[in-house]
Design an enzyme around this catalytic site. Structure first.
Site, PDB file in Angstrom:
ATOM      1  N   CYS A 106       3.078  -4.388   0.844  1.00 56.20           N
ATOM      2  CA  CYS A 106       2.578  -3.421   1.911  1.00 56.20           C
ATOM      3  C   CYS A 106       3.760  -2.826   2.542  1.00 56.20           C
ATOM      4  O   CYS A 106       4.725  -2.872   2.159  1.00 56.20           O
ATOM      5  CB  CYS A 106       1.657  -4.364   2.855  1.00 56.20           C
ATOM      6  SG  CYS A 106       2.586  -5.637   3.792  1.00 56.20           S
ATOM      7  N   THR A 107       3.536  -2.188   3.763  1.00 57.37           N
ATOM      8  CA  THR A 107       4.553  -1.540   4.492  1.00 57.37           C
ATOM      9  C   THR A 107       5.714  -2.396   4.877  1.00 57.37           C
ATOM     10  O   THR A 107       6.897  -2.122   4.533  1.00 57.37           O
ATOM     11  CB  THR A 107       3.976  -0.813   5.742  1.00 57.37           C
ATOM     12  OG1 THR A 107       2.739  -0.237   5.516  1.00 57.37           O
ATOM     13  CG2 THR A 107       4.823   0.330   6.241  1.00 57.37           C
TER      14      THR A 107
END
Ligand SMILES: [Zn+2]
Ligand SMILES: [Zn+2]
Length: 356
Positions: free
Chosen positions: A199-200
């Site tokens: 994810c980020t």
């Protein structure tokens, strides 16, 4: 004692410009048991406000999730303060790739139920029993393994502008939806496949990996520090970059360019474009992708209807909005039937159909 912001975003932007000093955009998170989030919140606000720190920080009984802009000159003091907090000593700080002194214009420290809106009932599993963390180099090797299913744990508007090659990118609006879809599609492969996720900045995978282990997945891996840290390591160590396009970020910058590929399309005309914008109509504020030509033609609006509304006076617009509630949410889902080039893949989702 001043515990909240007093300056407007505009006033703040002017001050930053006048100061002419470099600022760093930083994010970090930590799951930890916080006995009194309110007191902790006030402590952070008072200390960070003095250091001219700006950003959006969530504090909960389960931990802290912070996105910040810190004056480079105050970084050492900021770091020193973090190290005085037992569970934040040596916490990983993700520092943004692209510099922008205006990534945040206010300091907002909020007490929330959760540090990431996950829609899960906490009591059902142990968040600390998470997946195996892998650094960029190991991640690159791992995702070449044919027995790996690489899953993007972000939402559709994030993966649309950039993702890892060969990743599965669920067309979802929320993290919660993603969790269920992936589990359903991989239910026959809980033991034989390796589930690798990213994810980020890593925080969503922290929860998701623990959740999938709880659900019986045997081989769960997560990218340490997320895309932000991956890109840092790729640059520092001269590794192959397997991320294409842009990394969507949750501040004023909206995204960081990671590779030159433009993988998305303008939602209005279909031409290659990967810049998100919010519809200029205050009552709409839809998040969507718009190319420069359409931006000019449509005056930054998502539809001709919205374009008509922004021609009205401020007072007329305000009268129209009355009773409609506050839709001033800049990360509104970004789906609308009137955007012809926004693909909606939710009904034909197939986890093994890999993205291009
Ligand atoms: Zn266009
Ligand atoms: Zn609109």
């Amino acid at each position: 004692m001043q515990l909240y912001n007093t300056l407007s975003a505009k006033e703040r932007a002017t001050l930053i410009e006048q100061a002419g000093k470099e600022r760093l955009t930083i994010s970090f998170y930590k799951y930890a048991k916080i006995e009194n989030p309110e007191i902790f919140r006030n402590h952070l606000f008072l200390t960070w406000d003095k250091l001219d720190v700006l950003g959006r920080i969530y504090v909960a009984y389960e931990g802290i999730n912070a996105q910040l802009s810190v004056p480079a000159d105050n970084f050492n003091q900021f770091k020193y303060h973090l190290d005085t907090i037992s569970f934040l000593e040596n916490v990983r700080l993700n520092i943004a790739i692209e510099h922008d002194n205006f990534s945040f214009l206010k300091l907002k420290v909020k007490v929330r139920d959760k540090i990431v809106a996950d829609g899960l009932n906490d009591d059902t599993f142990d968040v600390t029993n998470r997946g195996i963390h892998v650094e960029a180099e190991q991640f690159n090797e791992l995702i070449d393994d044919p027995n790996v299913v690489l899953v993007d744990m972000r939402n559709h508007y994030e993966s649309e502008i950039g993702h890892f090659k060969n990743a599965v990118t669920p067309d979802v609006d929320t993290f919660r939806e993603s969790l269920d879809l992936i589990e359903a599609d991989l239910k026959e492969h809980k033991e034989d496949k390796k589930l690798v996720m990213y994810c980020t900045g890593g925080i969503r995978c922290e929860k998701a990996s623990a959740y999938y282990k709880h659900k019986g997945f045997k081989n769960v891996y997560q990218l340490e520090g997320g895309i932000i840290n991956y890109v840092r390591q790729v640059e520092a160590k001269g590794l192959e970059n397997k991320f294409i396009g842009k990394n969507f970020v949750f501040d004023e910058r909206r995204s960081e360019r990671i590779s030159e590929d433009v993988i998305a399309h303008c939602h209005q005309c279909g031409e290659p474009a990967d810049l998100h914008t919010n519809c200029a109509n205050e009552a709409c504020h839809l998040l969507f992708i718009q190319c420069d030509d359409c931006k000019e033609k449509m005056e930054n609006c998502c539809s001709s209807h919205c374009q008509e509304i922004i021609q009205l006076t401020f007072e007329e617009q305000k009268a129209l909005r009355k009773g409609q509630g506050n839709s001033n949410d800049i990360f509104k889902k970004g789906r609308a039937d009137h955007l012809p080039y926004k693909k909606d893949l939710r009904n034909i989702f197939d986890v093994f159909k890999k993205s291009e």
